[in-house]
Write an enzyme that holds these catalytic residues in place. Structure first.
Site, mmCIF file in Angstrom:
data_model
loop_
_atom_site.group_PDB
_atom_site.id
_atom_site.type_symbol
_atom_site.label_atom_id
_atom_site.label_comp_id
_atom_site.label_asym_id
_atom_site.label_seq_id
_atom_site.Cartn_x
_atom_site.Cartn_y
_atom_site.Cartn_z
ATOM 1 N N GLN A 78 0.816 -1.208 0.000
ATOM 2 C CA GLN A 78 0.000 0.000 0.000
ATOM 3 C C GLN A 78 0.857 1.269 0.000
ATOM 4 O O GLN A 78 2.045 1.251 0.318
ATOM 5 C CB GLN A 78 -0.910 0.026 1.226
ATOM 6 C CG GLN A 78 -2.109 -0.900 1.154
ATOM 7 C CD GLN A 78 -3.053 -0.637 2.310
ATOM 8 O OE1 GLN A 78 -3.166 -1.463 3.215
ATOM 9 N NE2 GLN A 78 -3.718 0.494 2.306
ATOM 10 N N HIS A 79 0.198 2.367 -0.361
ATOM 11 C CA HIS A 79 0.659 3.744 -0.150
ATOM 12 C C HIS A 79 1.779 4.225 -1.076
ATOM 13 O O HIS A 79 1.976 5.427 -1.205
ATOM 14 C CB HIS A 79 1.159 3.959 1.292
ATOM 15 C CG HIS A 79 0.162 3.713 2.362
ATOM 16 N ND1 HIS A 79 -1.072 4.315 2.397
ATOM 17 C CD2 HIS A 79 0.223 2.915 3.467
ATOM 18 C CE1 HIS A 79 -1.728 3.913 3.481
ATOM 19 N NE2 HIS A 79 -0.968 3.054 4.141
ATOM 20 N N ASP A 231 -2.220 -4.797 -0.250
ATOM 21 C CA ASP A 231 -1.853 -6.073 0.375
ATOM 22 C C ASP A 231 -2.726 -6.425 1.567
ATOM 23 O O ASP A 231 -3.107 -7.591 1.740
ATOM 24 C CB ASP A 231 -0.366 -6.102 0.735
ATOM 25 C CG ASP A 231 0.095 -4.925 1.571
ATOM 26 O OD1 ASP A 231 -0.731 -4.049 1.943
ATOM 27 O OD2 ASP A 231 1.307 -4.856 1.852
#
Length: 475
Positions: A78-79, A231
């Site tokens: 992520q991110h 994820d």
């Protein structure tokens, strides 16, 4: 004998790509592949996105089913901020989720809009990990790179686009950017960030293909490709997670989460109000320091990671990469309460305790999103991730939570969740229903231990008393 319908699930994580070829009917794993990633930690935490593509190609090929699979999906870390130029090439290495250089920009975003507004309108109060803060950092420190950027993607978006040629994301991963809402991208946030919404991918609804594999990739051209997701959302799918079931994931980062029916809105920033990959929510709390940090302490002590000893009064906070929960992005590791009779094994156990404390402290907040009566204190915690197989981690979680722990037998849950997402395109089921049919959460249950309230109080007191020493105030 009929040939099985085969799908491939991909987990593109911080350190490597894993791929599983799975029988869509039974969930049986038919083939596996893995390829490593390189992370550049000289200045922050960065990776070249092109190596993710190379790793995906190698891992998918290694399953032995690349030319026969009928669908694929990607679960990704992520991110991360992936910036592409007009030709689709990376402008610079991707900024990863655990790059905390954007902490000042995150703080400025919170000041600009206010924590209450962030929580109410976007579901989460952004920290340094959020993509919005990373974009703000890029504009402030590398404006020439921001100016060259023609597309902004998350890691799993980048890979899905390489596979299909389609600029797409999903609601789960998009909810970790800091600019997504259920009604679309937030115009005021994008305007403040100076981010043209035309640079962002479209959000593909759950159960809808992102596109079809194009020539030149690892799959047979025309193969269905699902939207993919982040994820944590993929792992929730991989478990077939139901509302109120607590999950504790022990990996490079530590996370606690559940599926919720109501949208989280925590103005303290402890609980991130992520969407799941379907139509619900995934309240989640995350720490930056988990298994790698504890392993580093074990190495410094010259001990095997399982070689812990009970007793002692030392507190060891292994905040080696700064910390997200509590919000101390510039913190470092801290040892308090050392005595003449403190042993190395006790120090190692203290590192486990310090890493697990914040996750378990946030668990009640995560489970309370659907109301105080939604959480069952007798329900086992599903313990997953690389650390879940370690006895020391299992015993630490049981001792500090006072709850039973269930150990799902299924491995590689992010890849399995992506595989379930791919299978859902073929069967018309919900992806979480596919995983429950596969029995992915089944596994032994370890009974609860008496909760170690003395250790919890000792750690909590140390954190509150040393905040000023760590150089960060609470959010």
């Amino acid at each position: 004998m009929a040939h099985p319908q085969v799908v491939i699930g991909v987990d593109s994580s911080t350190q490597s790509t894993k791929a599983l070829a799975v029988d869509a009917e039974t969930g049986r794993v038919l083939g596996e592949g893995r390829a490593p990633h390189r992370v550049d930690s000289r200045h922050g935490q960065e990776s070249d996105p092109a190596q993710w593509w190379d790793a995906l190609t190698a891992a998918v090929a290694a399953t032995g089913w690349a030319d026969r699979a009928q669908a694929l999906a990607v679960g990704g870390q992520q991110h991360g901020l992936v910036t592409l130029d007009a030709a689709g090439a990376p402008v610079r290495p991707a900024l990863l989720w655990n790059d905390v250089r954007s902490a000042p920009q995150a703080a400025e975003l919170v000041r600009k809009f206010g924590a209450d507004r962030w929580a109410a309108e976007l579901g989460s109060v952004p920290g340094a990990s959020f993509t919005a803060a990373k974009w703000a950092w890029l504009r402030a420190t590398e404006p020439e790179h921001a100016e060259r950027t023609a597309a902004v993607r998350l890691p799993h978006d980048y890979l899905t686009e390489r596979l299909t040629g389609t600029a797409t994301t999903d609601r789960g991963d998009a909810s970790g950017t800091g600019w997504w809402t259920p009604d679309g991208y937030h115009p005021a946030v994008l305007d403040h960030l100076g981010l043209d919404p035309a640079l962002l991918p479209a959000v593909t609804p759950a159960g809808t293909p992102a596109g079809h594999a194009r020539p030149g990739g690892p799959l047979r051209p025309g193969t269905l490709v699902a939207a993919g997701t982040g994820d944590n959302m993929a792992a929730a799918l991989g478990l077939g997670l139901t509302a109120g079931t607590p999950v504790l994931s022990l990996g490079t980062s530590g996370t606690v989460y559940t599926v919720a029916r109501h949208r989280p809105a925590d103005p303290t920033g402890t609980v991130a109000g992520f969407a799941d990959a379907l139509d619900g929510w995934l309240p989640l709390a995350c720490t930056l320091n988990c298994t790698l940090a504890v392993d580093r302490i074990a190495t410094l002590l010259g001990r095997d990671r399982q070689d812990v000893e009970p007793g002692g009064t030392a507190v060891l906070l292994p905040y080696l990469d700064g910390e997200r929960t509590p919000a101390l992005p510039h913190a470092s590791g801290l040892l308090h309460g050392l005595r003449h009779d403190t042993t190395a094994g006790q120090l190692l156990q203290a590192a486990y305790d310090g890493a697990a404390y914040s996750l378990l402290a946030a668990l009640d907040d995560v489970l309370a999103v659907d109301g105080p009566d939604a959480a069952d204190p007798e329900r086992p915690i599903l313990l997953i991730g690389g650390g879940a197989r370690g006895r020391a981690w299992q015993d630490t979680v049981r001792r500090l939570s006072g709850r039973p722990v269930q150990l799902p037998a299924a491995r590689e849950l992010v890849a399995l969740g992506a595989a379930a997402q791919a299978a859902a395109l073929l069967t018309g089921e919900r992806a979480d229903a596919v995983a429950r049919r596969w029995g992915t959460a089944d596994g032994p249950v370890l009974p609860a231990l008496a909760r170690d309230d003395a250790a919890l109080e000792r750690i909590g007191t140390t954190i509150s008393q040393t905040t000023a020493l760590q150089g960060d105030g609470p959010r």
